[in-house]
Design an enzyme around this catalytic site. Sequence first.
Site, PDB file in Angstrom:
ATOM      1  N   HIS A  93      23.380  42.430   2.569  1.00 33.11           N
ATOM      2  CA  HIS A  93      22.521  41.592   3.414  1.00 33.11           C
ATOM      3  C   HIS A  93      22.015  40.349   2.648  1.00 33.11           C
ATOM      4  O   HIS A  93      22.564  40.008   1.618  1.00 33.11           O
ATOM      5  CB  HIS A  93      21.392  42.434   4.003  1.00 33.11           C
ATOM      6  CG  HIS A  93      21.912  43.702   4.623  1.00 33.11           C
ATOM      7  ND1 HIS A  93      22.429  43.760   5.890  1.00 33.11           N
ATOM      8  CD2 HIS A  93      22.073  44.962   4.091  1.00 33.11           C
ATOM      9  CE1 HIS A  93      22.865  45.003   6.131  1.00 33.11           C
ATOM     10  NE2 HIS A  93      22.672  45.740   5.059  1.00 33.11           N
ATOM     11  N   GLU A 110      15.591  45.685   3.058  1.00 32.10           N
ATOM     12  CA  GLU A 110      16.796  46.129   2.361  1.00 32.10           C
ATOM     13  C   GLU A 110      17.368  45.030   1.468  1.00 32.10           C
ATOM     14  O   GLU A 110      17.775  45.289   0.330  1.00 32.10           O
ATOM     15  CB  GLU A 110      17.858  46.579   3.390  1.00 32.10           C
ATOM     16  CG  GLU A 110      19.137  47.077   2.743  1.00 32.10           C
ATOM     17  CD  GLU A 110      20.182  47.529   3.751  1.00 32.10           C
ATOM     18  OE1 GLU A 110      19.905  47.470   4.973  1.00 32.10           O
ATOM     19  OE2 GLU A 110      21.277  47.923   3.308  1.00 32.10           O
ATOM     20  N   HIS A 114      23.563  49.216  -0.833  1.00 37.59           N
ATOM     21  CA  HIS A 114      22.771  49.187   0.399  1.00 37.59           C
ATOM     22  C   HIS A 114      21.653  50.209   0.347  1.00 37.59           C
ATOM     23  O   HIS A 114      21.638  51.106  -0.507  1.00 37.59           O
ATOM     24  CB  HIS A 114      23.663  49.481   1.614  1.00 37.59           C
ATOM     25  CG  HIS A 114      24.580  48.351   1.953  1.00 37.59           C
ATOM     26  ND1 HIS A 114      24.360  47.513   3.017  1.00 37.59           N
ATOM     27  CD2 HIS A 114      25.696  47.900   1.326  1.00 37.59           C
ATOM     28  CE1 HIS A 114      25.324  46.581   3.037  1.00 37.59           C
ATOM     29  NE2 HIS A 114      26.152  46.801   2.015  1.00 37.59           N
ATOM     30  N   GLU A 159      24.646  53.957  -0.462  1.00 40.49           N
ATOM     31  CA  GLU A 159      23.461  53.912   0.416  1.00 40.49           C
ATOM     32  C   GLU A 159      22.350  54.659  -0.311  1.00 40.49           C
ATOM     33  O   GLU A 159      22.334  55.886  -0.352  1.00 40.49           O
ATOM     34  CB  GLU A 159      23.766  54.576   1.770  1.00 40.49           C
ATOM     35  CG  GLU A 159      24.721  53.783   2.661  1.00 40.49           C
ATOM     36  CD  GLU A 159      24.038  52.641   3.435  1.00 40.49           C
ATOM     37  OE1 GLU A 159      22.834  52.373   3.194  1.00 40.49           O
ATOM     38  OE2 GLU A 159      24.727  52.013   4.264  1.00 40.49           O
TER      39      GLU A 159
END
Length: 244
Positions: free
Chosen positions: A10, A24, A78, A142
């Site tokens: 992101h 995030e 992430h 993640e």
Amino acid sequence: MVRIVLDAGHGGQDSGAVGNGLKEKDLTLAIVKHIGRLLGDYESVEVHYTRTDDRFLELSERAAIANKLKADYFISVHINAGGGTGFESYIFNNTKDAKTIAYQNVIHAEIMKAIGNVTDRGKKRANYAVLRETHMPAILTENLFIDNASDATKLKSEQFLLQVAYGHVVGLEKAFGLKKKGGKATVQKVSVKDDVAGHWAEQSIRKAMKAGIIKGHSDGRFGPDEPVTRAQLAVILDRLGLLK
Ligand SMILES: [Zn+2]
């Protein structure tokens, strides 16, 4: 020379998941910068980033950066969301590449070791663009859930983000046999044939192999998730001394 591309998920107008006062995009950048800095202690590693500040990049641009560099490995970092807790990692769902699988096994295991008492959600596969479009082995991690209060408390700690990064780095050290600057290699490069490293049943498998109860394949693979035939079961029972 091992060329690694670090991808902070992101950025810019895309905050990624948000929760508990965290974004995030900020956490992924912090983790990736820790990874890059820690990799500076190793010889013959070239670190590249898809972004080092708060900017937007399309998923395909991220993959294109790694492809253009002809990187040896791509890591996309992430933070999870959507109700859950813990750590999980992803490789491309259609991959049969032995390196991709071996690197996920060892890096996943080292991250779990580094972050302590965190739920292991497992080694997974998905059709994510950055995994699909990169032309080299790639992983997407993640790292806990931003919308889970207890995970978020951990993610607010810079020390915890450093531990997350450290897990990635020790995993890379093992995956690529990286050597500390001015020192000797402390770890053996993982064999792509070693499909037991990091497996949930690794300890039992190694014991079974050492005891000669179950043997690996002639090419060095064990095939931990392959089914046992009736004939193999008979041989195993015999080796256990259960048959007259
Ligand atoms: Zn994300």
